[in-house]
Scaffold this motif. Structure first.
Motif, mmCIF file in Angstrom:
data_model
loop_
_atom_site.group_PDB
_atom_site.id
_atom_site.type_symbol
_atom_site.label_atom_id
_atom_site.label_comp_id
_atom_site.label_asym_id
_atom_site.label_seq_id
_atom_site.Cartn_x
_atom_site.Cartn_y
_atom_site.Cartn_z
ATOM 1 N N ILE A 13 7.366 6.678 -5.407
ATOM 2 C CA ILE A 13 6.007 6.645 -4.858
ATOM 3 C C ILE A 13 5.400 5.253 -5.084
ATOM 4 O O ILE A 13 5.901 4.479 -5.921
ATOM 5 C CB ILE A 13 5.116 7.744 -5.484
ATOM 6 N N ASP A 14 4.320 4.960 -4.376
ATOM 7 C CA ASP A 14 3.652 3.665 -4.552
ATOM 8 C C ASP A 14 3.258 3.478 -6.015
ATOM 9 O O ASP A 14 2.679 4.373 -6.630
ATOM 10 C CB ASP A 14 2.384 3.613 -3.679
ATOM 11 N N TYR A 103 7.726 10.400 2.698
ATOM 12 C CA TYR A 103 6.332 10.132 3.115
ATOM 13 C C TYR A 103 5.969 10.867 4.413
ATOM 14 O O TYR A 103 4.978 11.581 4.472
ATOM 15 C CB TYR A 103 6.101 8.620 3.292
ATOM 16 N N GLY A 107 5.257 14.233 2.699
ATOM 17 C CA GLY A 107 3.858 13.827 2.534
ATOM 18 C C GLY A 107 2.989 14.259 3.697
ATOM 19 O O GLY A 107 1.976 14.930 3.525
ATOM 20 N N PRO A 146 2.458 11.011 -10.157
ATOM 21 C CA PRO A 146 1.472 10.350 -9.288
ATOM 22 C C PRO A 146 0.228 9.883 -10.045
ATOM 23 O O PRO A 146 -0.336 8.836 -9.714
ATOM 24 C CB PRO A 146 1.125 11.443 -8.271
ATOM 25 N N GLU A 163 -1.453 3.885 0.272
ATOM 26 C CA GLU A 163 -1.984 3.803 -1.094
ATOM 27 C C GLU A 163 -3.361 4.452 -1.201
ATOM 28 O O GLU A 163 -3.773 4.867 -2.287
ATOM 29 C CB GLU A 163 -2.044 2.335 -1.536
ATOM 30 N N GLN A 165 -4.185 7.248 0.037
ATOM 31 C CA GLN A 165 -4.063 8.714 0.096
ATOM 32 C C GLN A 165 -4.409 9.340 -1.264
ATOM 33 O O GLN A 165 -4.192 8.719 -2.311
ATOM 34 C CB GLN A 165 -2.634 9.111 0.483
ATOM 35 N N PHE A 170 0.638 12.221 -2.889
ATOM 36 C CA PHE A 170 1.753 11.644 -3.658
ATOM 37 C C PHE A 170 2.525 12.712 -4.436
ATOM 38 O O PHE A 170 3.708 12.526 -4.720
ATOM 39 C CB PHE A 170 1.241 10.510 -4.557
ATOM 40 N N ARG A 171 1.867 13.849 -4.751
ATOM 41 C CA ARG A 171 2.627 14.959 -5.360
ATOM 42 C C ARG A 171 3.653 15.477 -4.361
ATOM 43 O O ARG A 171 4.794 15.744 -4.705
ATOM 44 C CB ARG A 171 1.692 16.101 -5.780
ATOM 45 N N VAL A 173 4.921 13.745 -1.835
ATOM 46 C CA VAL A 173 5.939 12.689 -1.640
ATOM 47 C C VAL A 173 6.940 12.723 -2.800
ATOM 48 O O VAL A 173 8.165 12.660 -2.593
ATOM 49 C CB VAL A 173 5.269 11.295 -1.527
#
Ligand SMILES: Nc1ncnc2c1ncn2[C@@H]1O[C@H](COP(=O)(O)OP(=O)(O)OP(=O)(O)O)[C@@H](O)[C@H]1O
Ligand SMILES: Cc1cn([C@H]2C[C@H](O)[C@@H](COP(=O)(O)O)O2)c(=O)[nH]c1=O
Length: 225
Positions: A13-14, A103, A107, A146, A163, A165, A170-171, A173
């Motif tokens: 993740i980011d 994603y 996502g 995340p 980013e 979001q 992100f959970r 993703v």
């Protein structure tokens, strides 16, 4: 005799910490006599970098996003990745198709079967083995909660469309990456990215030493301080 190319991708993740280690790994490979190509997705060619700007900044639906990402990927494969592998380079690529499944698929909730069709279309017919669908030899997955990633990124840079979001995105993703890793355990190496930079670097180099791709000496050299 020249050595075969190696295609290695970095996922997570980011804010998981991928970019912090890729140059260090390139230096380690070069120190051992390998030619290295470092690249990223979306991006890596002039056309793919233009598509990246759109994907990261312009509002669009998930199908449009997926089509642009796979278009960028094909151009990147044709012009950078396949030629580098044909020369025998080690290709270190910051993200690849697992990111699309994580994603856009997990996502955004986009259809995974459609992504598989696009994957086959975009990644086939580019190497001397006509039927080969290009996939990484190894995918290093920086696994991080995340909430921790969000803390690391807070205030670090202006967020792009992804980013920005919420943590729930992100959970999903992160679960998408876990599903991809479970489906291809022989290709994935999971790192505990919550550890400090030095320990993450040690985990990373151990993966390459175990595979016989780096000599043991580099495990204590280079990498972020
Ligand atoms: N192990 C670590 N512990 C604490 N902070 C870290 C660690 N690794 C990286 N960071 C910091 O976290 C932030 C994100 O790191 P980095 O840019 O390497 O992540 P990334 O996975 O490449 O993110 P993105 O995919 O969004 O570009 C940076 O500010 C970096 O300095
Ligand atoms: C390859 C790929 C990327 N993304 C997203 C993931 C990130 O938020 C950005 C890229 O930014 P980075 O700082 O270079 O990591 O793009 C995506 O949604 N789908 C993909 O296939």
């Amino acid at each position: 005799m020249s050595r075969p190319g190696l295609f290695i991708t970095f996922e997570g993740i980011d804010g998981a910490g991928k970019s912090s280690h890729i140059e260090g790994l390139a230096t380690a490979f070069r120190a051992q006599g390998r030619a290295v190509t470092v690249s990223r997705e979306p991006g890596g060619t002039p056309l793919a970098e233009k598509l990246r700007e759109m994907v990261l900044n312009d509002p669009m639906d998930a199908l449009t996003e997926s089509l642009l990402i796979f278009a960028a990927r094909r151009d990147h494969l044709r012009n950078v990745i396949e030629p580098a592998l044909a020369r025998g380079d080690v290709v270190l690529c910051d993200r690849f198709t697992d990111a699309t499944f994580a994603y856009q698929g997990a996502g955004r909730g986009f259809d995974l079967d459609v992504l598989s069709i696009l994957e086959r279309l975009a990644q086939t017919g580019l190497s001397p083995e006509a039927d080969l669908m290009r996939e990484p030899d190894l995918t290093v997955w920086f696994d991080l909660a995340p909430e921790v990633a969000a803390e690391r990124l807070a205030g670090a840079r202006v967020p792009d469309r992804f980013e920005a979001q919420p943590v729930e995105f992100f959970r999903r993703v992160a679960q998408g990456y876990a599903d991809r890793a479970a489906a291809a355990p022989q290709r994935f190496a999971r790192l505990d990215a919550a550890q400090d930079r030095h320990r993450v670097w040690q985990q990373l180099t151990s993966v390459f030493v175990r595979k016989g791709w780096l000599a043991i000496m580099v495990a204590s050299q280079g990498g972020p301080q």
